[in-house]
Design a protein around this motif. Structure first.
Motif, short mmCIF file in Angstrom:
data_model
loop_
_atom_site.label_atom_id
_atom_site.label_comp_id
_atom_site.label_asym_id
_atom_site.label_seq_id
_atom_site.Cartn_x
_atom_site.Cartn_y
_atom_site.Cartn_z
N UNK A 23 0.85 -1.19 0.00
CA UNK A 23 0.00 0.00 0.00
C UNK A 23 0.89 1.24 0.00
N UNK A 24 0.37 2.38 -0.44
CA UNK A 24 1.17 3.61 -0.48
C UNK A 24 1.75 3.94 0.88
N UNK A 25 3.05 4.18 0.91
CA UNK A 25 3.70 4.57 2.15
C UNK A 25 4.00 3.43 3.10
N UNK A 26 3.70 2.23 2.68
CA UNK A 26 3.91 1.07 3.56
C UNK A 26 4.89 0.09 2.92
N UNK A 27 5.48 -0.75 3.76
CA UNK A 27 6.40 -1.75 3.26
C UNK A 27 5.62 -2.89 2.61
N UNK A 28 6.27 -3.53 1.66
CA UNK A 28 5.66 -4.69 1.03
C UNK A 28 5.44 -5.77 2.09
N UNK A 29 4.28 -6.40 2.05
CA UNK A 29 3.97 -7.39 3.07
C UNK A 29 3.50 -8.70 2.46
N UNK A 30 3.78 -9.76 3.18
CA UNK A 30 3.36 -11.10 2.78
C UNK A 30 1.85 -11.23 2.90
N UNK A 31 1.26 -11.89 1.91
CA UNK A 31 -0.18 -12.15 1.93
C UNK A 31 -0.43 -13.65 2.06
N UNK A 32 0.14 -14.41 1.14
CA UNK A 32 -0.22 -15.82 1.06
C UNK A 32 0.80 -16.52 0.16
N UNK A 33 1.00 -17.83 0.39
CA UNK A 33 1.93 -18.57 -0.43
C UNK A 33 1.48 -20.02 -0.56
N UNK A 34 1.96 -20.66 -1.61
CA UNK A 34 1.64 -22.07 -1.84
C UNK A 34 2.90 -22.80 -2.25
N UNK A 35 3.10 -23.97 -1.68
CA UNK A 35 4.29 -24.75 -1.93
C UNK A 35 4.27 -25.33 -3.34
N UNK A 36 5.38 -25.81 -3.75
CA UNK A 36 5.63 -26.23 -5.13
C UNK A 36 4.55 -27.14 -5.71
N UNK A 37 4.16 -28.16 -4.94
CA UNK A 37 3.18 -29.11 -5.45
C UNK A 37 1.77 -28.79 -4.99
#
Length: 125
Positions: free
Chosen positions: A40-54
């Motif tokens: 978001x503007x003025x904020x640091x990039x943040x983690x949302x969600x992730x999925x493993x390789x398989x």
């Protein structure tokens, strides 16, 4: 040439839904954990969600649990982010990112080496 291309961003009202897609090329897709981050503007990039390789494991930020879902189709080299019950605080540029290898979970954006160009998501109240 490794490339990630996001699509599906837009403007919605609070409570609405959006589905983001990220198409990958130039890499062995199944060897990469795929993540979504936002900034978001003025904020640091943040983690949302992730999925493993398989696709066998997923990890979520607390702020999106129960509302966002990640999935991937390794045959199509594509990862998806389904966002439901959107809130104004979800407004940000959303980035798709790829992390090679078997480390899990990895939430720091600094660990991901391959990034898409980002897609804007705007949620109005």
């Amino acid at each position: 040439q490794v490339q990630l291309v996001e699509s599906g961003g837009g403007a919605v009202q609070a409570g609405g839904s959006l589905r983001l897609s990220c198409a990958a090329s130039g890499l062995t897709f199944g060897s990469y954990t795929m993540g979504w981050f936002r900034q978001a503007p003025g904020k640091e990039r943040e983690f949302v969600i992730a999925i493993f390789r398989n696709g066998g494991a997923t990890d979520y930020a607390d702020s999106v649990k129960g509302r966002f879902t990640i999935s991937r189709d390794n045959a199509k080299n594509t990862v998806y982010l389904q966002m439901n019950s959107l809130k104004p605080e979800d407004t940000a540029v959303y980035y798709c990112a790829a992390l090679y290898g078997s480390r899990w979970p990895v939430k720091s954006w600094r660990e991901y080496r391959t990034w898409g160009q980002g897609t804007q998501v705007t949620v109005s109240s």
